[in-house]
Motif scaffolding. Sequence first.
Motif, PDB file in Angstrom:
ATOM      1  N   LEU A 152       0.828  -1.220   0.000  1.00 42.91           N
ATOM      2  CA  LEU A 152       0.000   0.000   0.000  1.00 42.91           C
ATOM      3  C   LEU A 152       0.860   1.266   0.000  1.00 42.91           C
ATOM      4  N   PHE A 153       2.012   1.234   0.691  1.00 46.45           N
ATOM      5  CA  PHE A 153       2.916   2.394   0.664  1.00 46.45           C
ATOM      6  C   PHE A 153       3.436   2.634  -0.762  1.00 46.45           C
ATOM      7  N   GLN A 154       3.699   1.545  -1.496  1.00 51.78           N
ATOM      8  CA  GLN A 154       4.158   1.702  -2.873  1.00 51.78           C
ATOM      9  C   GLN A 154       3.070   2.334  -3.743  1.00 51.78           C
ATOM     10  N   GLU A 155       1.836   1.865  -3.594  1.00 56.55           N
ATOM     11  CA  GLU A 155       0.725   2.463  -4.366  1.00 56.55           C
ATOM     12  C   GLU A 155       0.532   3.917  -3.973  1.00 56.55           C
TER      13      GLU A 155
ATOM     14  N   ASP B  47      15.230  -2.345  -0.356  1.00 52.49           N
ATOM     15  CA  ASP B  47      16.392  -1.506  -0.671  1.00 52.49           C
ATOM     16  C   ASP B  47      16.151  -0.718  -1.940  1.00 52.49           C
ATOM     17  N   ASP B  48      15.539  -1.381  -2.957  1.00 54.32           N
ATOM     18  CA  ASP B  48      15.238  -0.668  -4.208  1.00 54.32           C
ATOM     19  C   ASP B  48      14.273   0.475  -3.952  1.00 54.32           C
ATOM     20  N   LEU B  49      13.264   0.232  -3.108  1.00 54.57           N
ATOM     21  CA  LEU B  49      12.279   1.272  -2.818  1.00 54.57           C
ATOM     22  C   LEU B  49      12.904   2.434  -2.041  1.00 54.57           C
TER      23      LEU B  49
ATOM     24  N   TYR C  59      14.814   4.484  -4.452  1.00 55.83           N
ATOM     25  CA  TYR C  59      13.862   5.258  -5.268  1.00 55.83           C
ATOM     26  C   TYR C  59      13.360   6.486  -4.515  1.00 55.83           C
ATOM     27  N   ALA C  60      13.029   6.291  -3.228  1.00 47.16           N
ATOM     28  CA  ALA C  60      12.529   7.423  -2.437  1.00 47.16           C
ATOM     29  C   ALA C  60      13.614   8.468  -2.231  1.00 47.16           C
ATOM     30  N   GLN C  61      14.875   7.988  -1.978  1.00 50.74           N
ATOM     31  CA  GLN C  61      15.968   8.944  -1.759  1.00 50.74           C
ATOM     32  C   GLN C  61      16.265   9.740  -3.017  1.00 50.74           C
TER      33      GLN C  61
END
Length: 455
Positions: A203-206, A357-359, A362-364
């Motif tokens: 849900l955080f990704q969406e 780690d990928d997420l 991406y956020a950083q």
Amino acid sequence: MLYSRQAAMAAHQSKDSLRMADGQMNIGMIFFRTDDYEQSNATFRPLIEAYKKLGDTLSAGRVEGNIALNYMRAEKQDTALQLLLRAWATMRKHGSPSDWLAVDRNIGVIYAMTGKPKQGLPYTERSLNTILAQRDTFEFAPAYGNLAYTYQQLGDFKRALPLYDSALYYSRLQEQNAVTYVTLKDIADGYLSIGDYKNALRLFQEYQAVKESVLNENTLNRIAELKVEYETEQQQLALEASEQKVLLLEGEARIRQQRLVLIIIGLFFSLVLGLLVFRQWRRDMRYRATKEKLIAAELANERLTSSLLSTRLENKQGDLTNFALDIERKNKFSRELTDRLGALRKVLPTKLRPQVDDLIRYAQGHEQLNEQLEVVQENIDQVNREFHQKLKKAFPNLTASDRELAGLLRLNMTNKEVATNRGISTASAKMARYRLRKKLNLVPSDDINAFLQDL
């Protein structure tokens, strides 16, 4: 506003008390829509007694509800709640389902904002049932979301989850992206609270994807508007030149009026010179009258141009502030998401950590701004630097977090907007605001927003 005032004057001339009250009601609503809460309330308050004297109890209740909304938007929730509860009794007795809906929904929202979900639950449930009965599909998503959030605050996430699903369905159906990403975040927080990290991550990704799309669209629009900043500066210079020209024209008009008086006096004492002088005087009078009309027209045109330039300048400055606020919210959200994902990574199995780690990377990556945004941020920092210096000098006991919160409140942000910007709950934002008031030595009657803006 001009037309509303003209209508109110016409009603006053007619001596029709009901028309007079309705005319003032329209003026109060215009102040409300333009966020002038004090002037709106000053216009509304006399109307309560006016409608009661006319026997129109329902209209008096509606006025009381409007006053409550002013207090609500000014973050004076206790006063707003008292007025809404009083208006609720009037609406239930004299009003229609539409009147009940407005009051029920606002009472439920205030109870939720002040951490009293149990008291607000009946009002939120009733407002949802009214909206469903009216088949107003545009209001389905926020109504379902409000009720789900209330249940979640009560600790019943299992009951809240199907309501959140309904809110998502209708928000996507109506393309209400803002409602969609708020709902996704609330659901993710709910899964996180019960230890379901897999669904929380999904849900955080969406949520990230939907919010990024909304922020990117708004950012592109802001950048396009900020490209005219140079033109705005030129318009400001033109505005100043126009104001000077207006002053010169007014001075010239006064001089010409004085000359006209002298000419009239001189002609009066010169009538003995004969018919030729009299005819010359008449020609001179026609010429001067024509020229005065031309000067008056030019003066009116310059005033109109000055007004338009002032309005455009104010709009550009407001857009610049809002754009910077959007950028700050986006960066804070990225930092909060990185911290939360880092905490989540520690409790996940090893095979799921590469995805987290990928997420995180991406956020950083979204914390970096392009060159145009850096220029805008530097301009905003330059504008606010003097405020922070004054605040630090006047109150050396404030922490960096306190000064950051003061900067947000100075922009008239609500507790909910502060919570979203800083990545905390609404209750935490409210408590931080309370502690800041104490450090600033403010009494309950002091308005913290006005205090910070006047600093």
